[in-house]
Write a protein that holds these residues in place. Structure first.
Motif, short mmCIF file in Angstrom:
data_model
loop_
_atom_site.label_atom_id
_atom_site.label_comp_id
_atom_site.label_asym_id
_atom_site.label_seq_id
_atom_site.Cartn_x
_atom_site.Cartn_y
_atom_site.Cartn_z
N LEU A 136 0.82 -1.21 0.00
CA LEU A 136 0.00 0.00 0.00
C LEU A 136 0.86 1.26 0.00
N LEU A 137 1.96 1.23 0.75
CA LEU A 137 2.87 2.38 0.77
C LEU A 137 3.48 2.62 -0.61
N LEU A 138 3.90 1.54 -1.27
CA LEU A 138 4.53 1.68 -2.58
C LEU A 138 3.53 2.14 -3.63
N VAL A 139 2.27 1.72 -3.51
CA VAL A 139 1.24 2.22 -4.43
C VAL A 139 1.10 3.73 -4.28
N ILE A 140 1.11 4.22 -3.05
CA ILE A 140 1.03 5.67 -2.82
C ILE A 140 2.24 6.37 -3.43
N VAL A 141 3.41 5.78 -3.23
CA VAL A 141 4.63 6.38 -3.81
C VAL A 141 4.53 6.44 -5.33
N GLU A 142 4.11 5.32 -5.94
CA GLU A 142 3.99 5.28 -7.40
C GLU A 142 3.02 6.34 -7.90
N LEU A 143 1.86 6.43 -7.28
CA LEU A 143 0.85 7.38 -7.72
C LEU A 143 1.28 8.82 -7.50
N ALA A 144 2.16 9.03 -6.51
CA ALA A 144 2.59 10.40 -6.21
C ALA A 144 3.66 10.90 -7.17
N VAL A 145 4.37 9.99 -7.84
CA VAL A 145 5.48 10.42 -8.70
C VAL A 145 5.03 11.36 -9.82
N PRO A 146 3.99 11.04 -10.62
CA PRO A 146 3.57 11.98 -11.66
C PRO A 146 3.12 13.32 -11.10
N ALA A 147 2.38 13.32 -9.99
CA ALA A 147 1.95 14.59 -9.40
C ALA A 147 3.15 15.40 -8.95
#
Length: 404
Positions: free
Chosen positions: A184-195
Motif C-alpha cells: 500500500l505504501l509503494l502504491v502511494i509512492v507510485e501514484l505520487a510520482v507523476p503529481a
C-alpha cells in the motif's frame, strides 16, 4: 502524421519533446505492439481469476488480481504518457521500448504463481525490467533538456521511479506480515510520482493522442474478455456438463449484449476534448488518468466472470448461481459507474442522461438475484445505452432548434 507512420526511424534524434498541438497525432505501430504485449498478461490474469472464483478462493483471487493488475496498468500508463510527450522513434527509443515489452512478458509468466501462492517474485522482476528501461528514457529526456525547465520534471520522474523500483525489490524480502502494508505504501509512492514531477512543469503530452491510447487499451481489454469468454464457453461445451444449452445460450447472448454496451458507453463522447479541458487542472487530469484503472479492471474481469457463469449454467462447477452471476455483475457495474463519472458526466445536460447509467449499475447488481441473470444484465445495459442515445439526440435537436 506521426513520426513512426511518416518516415523511417533514424539512428538518433534529440529527445526534446513532441509538439503538444501537432495535427494528426495518432498511435504509432510501436505503441500498438506495446499494447498487444499486454494481451498476454491480461489473458493470464483472466484465466487465474476465473480459476480462483470457480474454486471459491475469493480472498486469494482478489489479492492476486489487485496486485498484478496494478502492475500491468501502471507500467502501461507510465509508458503511454511518456511516449505521448517524448516519442523520438529512433533506434535507442525503439530498443528501450522493446526491453519494456520483454518485461511485460516476464510479468505475464509470473501471474500463475502470484495467484496460486501470492508469490510475486517473477512479476516484480518483470516490472523492474520495464521500469529500468523507462528510467533510462527519462534520464535521456533530462539530458536533452539540460537548458530547459523540463529537465527538472524528467529528473523528478527518473528519481521517483528509481525509489519505487527499489521499494518493490525490497518488498520481496519483507516478512509476510509487512508485505500488505509495504504494498500500500509503494502504491502511494507510485501514484505520487507523476503529481510530484508534473507539478514543476508539465510534459508536452498530446490530448488527442492520450485519449486515443486510452480508448485503444479499452478495446484491447474488452477484446481479451471476449476471447476469454469464447474459449471458456467452448471448453464448457466440450466438457462433461449437463446439456443445459438454454441456460448457456442466455449467458452467451447476455454476455454479447454486455460487451457491446460497454464499448458503446465508453465511445459515446469525444474524450480528447475532455482530456484537453482537464489538462488545465493537474488534479482533475490525474483523476481521469488514474481512475481508468477501475475501467480497465472492470472490463478485464467481465470475461472471466462470463466463463464462470457459462460453466455454472452447464453444471460443470459447483458454484452457487448467485456467486456465478455476481462474477459478471460486480465488474460490469464497476465499469458502468466509472465510465459514467470519468468520461460521460461533463457532457450530460439533462437529468435523464445523468441518471441513466447509475440506475443501470444498480439494476445490473439487482439482476444477480433474478433468473437468467446474465441475460437480464445484457438487456439492462442495452436499454441504458438506447436511452442515452435517445436523450443525447433530443438534447442535440433542442440545441440546434435554439441555434436556428
Amino acid at each position: 502524421m506521426s513520426e513512426s507512420g511518416g518516415r523511417r526511424a533514424s539512428w538518433y534524434r534529440p529527445m526534446r519533446g513532441r509538439d503538444s498541438s501537432e495535427e494528426g497525432r495518432t498511435a504509432t505501430p510501436l505503441e500498438l505492439l506495446f499494447d498487444l504485449s499486454f494481451v498476454v498478461a491480461i489473458a493470464q490474469l483472466g484465466t487465474q481469476l476465473e480459476h480462483a472464483v470457480t474454486e471459491e478462493h475469493y480472498g486469494l483471487g482478489a489479492m492476486g488480481f489487485v496486485f498484478t493488475f496494478f502492475a500491468i496498468w501502471w507500467a502501461w500508463m507510465n509508458f503511454t504518457w511518456f511516449a505521448s510527450a517524448y516519442d523520438t522513434d529512433d533506434v535507442p527509443y525503439r530498443c528501450a521500448t522493446l526491453v519494456q515489452i520483454a518485461g511485460v512478458l516476464v510479468l505475464a509468466a509470473g501471474v500463475p504463481r502470484a495467484f496460486s501462492g501470492l508469490d510475486f517474485t517473477v512479476p516484480i522482476l518483470g516490472y523492474a525490467v520495464m521500469r529500468t528501461a523507462l528510467i533510462a528514457q527519462w534520464l535521456r529526456a533530462a539530458h536533452q533538456a539540460r537548458h530547459s525547465v523540463r529537465r527538472h520534471t524528467a529528473l523528478r520522474y527518473a528519481g521517483g521511479i528509481t525509489v519505487a523500483e527499489a521499494g518493490w525489490v525490497a518488498w520481496l524480502f519483507m516478512p509476510d506480515g509487512w508485505q500488505l502494508w509495504w504494498f500500500l505504501l509503494l502504491v502511494i509512492v507510485e501514484l505520487a510520482v507523476p503529481a510530484y514531477a508534473e507539478h514543476y512543469s508539465l510534459t508536452p503530452w498530446h490530448a488527442h493522442h492520450i485519449s486515443e491510447r486510452y480508448g485503444l487499451f479499452t478495446i484491447i481489454v474488452l477484446g481479451e474478455s471476449i476471447t476469454a469468454a469464447t474459449v471458456g464457453i467452448q471448453e464448457a461445451l466440450d466438457g462433461e456438463g449437463q446439456a443445459r444449452l438454454g441456460d448457456l445460450a442466455a449467458v452467451v447472448v447476455g454476455g454479447l449484449l454486455i460487451m457491446f454496451a460497454m464499448w458503446w458507453q465508453y465511445f459515446s463522447v469525444p474524450a480528447h476534448d475532455l482530456v484537453r479541458h482537464r489538462s488545465q487542472r493537474l488534479l482533475s487530469l490525474l483523476a481521469w488518468g488514474y481512475g481508468h484503472v477501475l475501467v480497465f479492471a472492470g472490463a478485464a474481469a467481465v470475461g472471466p466472470g462470463l466463463v464462470v457463469a457459462a460453466n455454472q449454467a452447464l453444471a460443470t462447477n459447483e458454484l452457487d448461481a448467485r456467486m456465478a452471476a455476481a462474477a459478471v455483475g460486480l465488474p460490469t457495474a464497476l465499469y458502468v459507474l466509472c465510465v459514467e463519472f470519468l468520461q460521460l458526466r461533463p457532457y450530460q445536460r439533462t437529468p435523464l442522461l445523468r441518471w441513466v447509467f447509475p440506475a443501470c449499475a444498480v439494476l445490473v447488481l439487482a439482476a444477480v438475484f433474478a433468473p437468467q441473470p446474465v441475460l437480464i444484465m445484457g438487456i439492462v445495459m442495452s436499454l441504458a445505452v438506447g436511452v442515452a442515445v435517445y436523450g443525447t439526440g433530443q438534447t442535440h435537436a433542442q440545441e440546434q432548434l435554439v441555434a436556428d
